[in-house]
Design a protein around this motif. Structure first.
Motif, mmCIF file in Angstrom:
data_model
loop_
_atom_site.group_PDB
_atom_site.id
_atom_site.type_symbol
_atom_site.label_atom_id
_atom_site.label_comp_id
_atom_site.label_asym_id
_atom_site.label_seq_id
_atom_site.Cartn_x
_atom_site.Cartn_y
_atom_site.Cartn_z
ATOM 1 N N ALA A 4 0.850 -1.197 0.000
ATOM 2 C CA ALA A 4 0.000 0.000 0.000
ATOM 3 C C ALA A 4 0.878 1.237 0.000
ATOM 4 C CB ALA A 4 -0.912 0.006 1.226
ATOM 5 N N ILE A 5 0.521 2.182 -0.838
ATOM 6 C CA ILE A 5 1.144 3.513 -0.825
ATOM 7 C C ILE A 5 0.098 4.474 -0.291
ATOM 8 C CG2 ILE A 5 2.115 5.371 -2.222
ATOM 9 C CD1 ILE A 5 3.031 3.238 -4.235
ATOM 10 N N ILE A 6 0.372 5.075 0.857
ATOM 11 C CA ILE A 6 -0.565 6.021 1.464
ATOM 12 C C ILE A 6 0.070 7.400 1.335
ATOM 13 C CG2 ILE A 6 -1.906 6.651 3.488
ATOM 14 C CD1 ILE A 6 -0.537 3.245 3.624
ATOM 15 N N GLU A 7 -0.411 8.168 0.388
ATOM 16 C CA GLU A 7 0.263 9.418 -0.019
ATOM 17 C C GLU A 7 -0.775 10.357 -0.624
ATOM 18 O OE1 GLU A 7 2.236 12.336 -0.752
ATOM 19 O OE2 GLU A 7 3.801 10.800 -0.452
ATOM 20 N N ASP A 8 -0.834 11.598 -0.113
ATOM 21 C CA ASP A 8 -1.851 12.536 -0.616
ATOM 22 C C ASP A 8 -1.371 13.399 -1.781
ATOM 23 O OD1 ASP A 8 -0.155 14.172 0.784
ATOM 24 O OD2 ASP A 8 -1.702 15.099 2.045
ATOM 25 N N GLU A 9 -0.134 13.212 -2.220
ATOM 26 C CA GLU A 9 0.356 13.922 -3.396
ATOM 27 C C GLU A 9 0.505 12.917 -4.532
ATOM 28 O OE1 GLU A 9 3.534 16.777 -2.848
ATOM 29 O OE2 GLU A 9 3.279 16.630 -0.664
ATOM 30 N N GLY A 10 -0.365 13.063 -5.536
ATOM 31 C CA GLY A 10 -0.426 12.109 -6.631
ATOM 32 C C GLY A 10 0.892 11.832 -7.336
ATOM 33 N N PRO A 11 1.662 12.872 -7.714
ATOM 34 C CA PRO A 11 2.927 12.618 -8.421
ATOM 35 C C PRO A 11 3.903 11.768 -7.611
ATOM 36 C CG PRO A 11 2.262 14.906 -8.684
ATOM 37 C CD PRO A 11 1.335 14.305 -7.675
#
Length: 237
Positions: A4-11
């Motif tokens: 899982a990648i939990i990240e609020d910046e799409g790039p």
């Protein structure tokens, strides 16, 4: 391997997913990558999918931050590898509390992502053990030796494969031990029992029979869950 990648910046999330894909091809290890744009969206999925092997967690996110997310996950699962991605290193001391595998400082470098994944694989191939309390002593127990754990008074009896009276008494409670065990190898089969999927020979309507002939009860309510995990384990094997 489920990641899982939990990240609020799409790039940042897409770049990390690309690096993981490249590592997967080189290492010839199949991976499934899920991207979540917030801690809250991951936790919603986590309620039904606790089989993630690796979490890449951005610390500074809108809403719940990554450190609080990691603490929440760690209360339920001691096995999953947690790797923080961050633009600052102020949280490193807190990372020890959740046993973070590593910190990756943004902008992410592909070589460092690959090195983290190599560490994850090394850790998975080590002999898996848990530490159990026996009075004032600590006992190391290899997971593949455990048939089942039975609640007994304020502690538990741990039955070891081989039959007979091969048990280890521990002062740890069954709920405490359950949090230490990988949920793809152990499952609650009864109010008072946890069973190891890897040593099961047969599951009938009321009992689980292990390879050494030992038996424990399985409740009607939990039997289907045990069956599904048993089938999934041997399909993957």
């Amino acid at each position: 391997m489920k990641i899982a990648i939990i990240e609020d910046e799409g790039p940042h999330a897409q770049l990390l997913a690309l690096y993981l894909g490249n590592w997967s091809k080189r290492a010839q290890i199949h991976i499934v990558v899920r991207i979540f744009s917030s801690a809250e969206s991951f936790l919603f999925a986590w309620e039904n999918e606790k089989d993630f092997d690796v979490l890449f967690v951005d610390i500074q996110m809108r809403g719940m931050n990554g450190m609080d997310l990691a603490k929440r996950v760690r209360r339920e699962n001691a096995r999953v590898a947690i790797i923080f991605t961050t633009g600052i290193t102020d949280y490193m001391e807190e990372g020890y509390e959740v046993e973070a595998l590593h910190y990756l400082v943004k902008p992410l470098e592909e070589e460092k992502v690959a090195a983290c994944m190599s560490r994850v694989v090394e850790r998975q191939t080590e002999k898996k053990c848990i530490l159990l309390r026996q009075g004032n002593e600590i006992c190391k127990m290899e997971l593949d030796r455990i048939n089942y754990i039975e609640a007994c008074g304020h502690g538990c009896l741990v039955s070891v494969a081989g039959g007979g009276e091969r048990v280890c008494e521990t002062s740890d409670g069954i709920s405490q031990i359950e949090k230490m065990l990988p949920d793809d190898l152990f499952v609650r089969c009864h109010r008072s029992y946890l069973c190891g999927i890897h040593n099961i020979r047969h599951i009938d309507r009321t009992e689980i029979i292990f390879d050494d002939g030992s038996r424990i009860p399985v409740s009607r309510r939990l039997r289907n869950e045990v069956n599904q995990l048993f089938i999934r384990y041997y399909r993957q094997s």
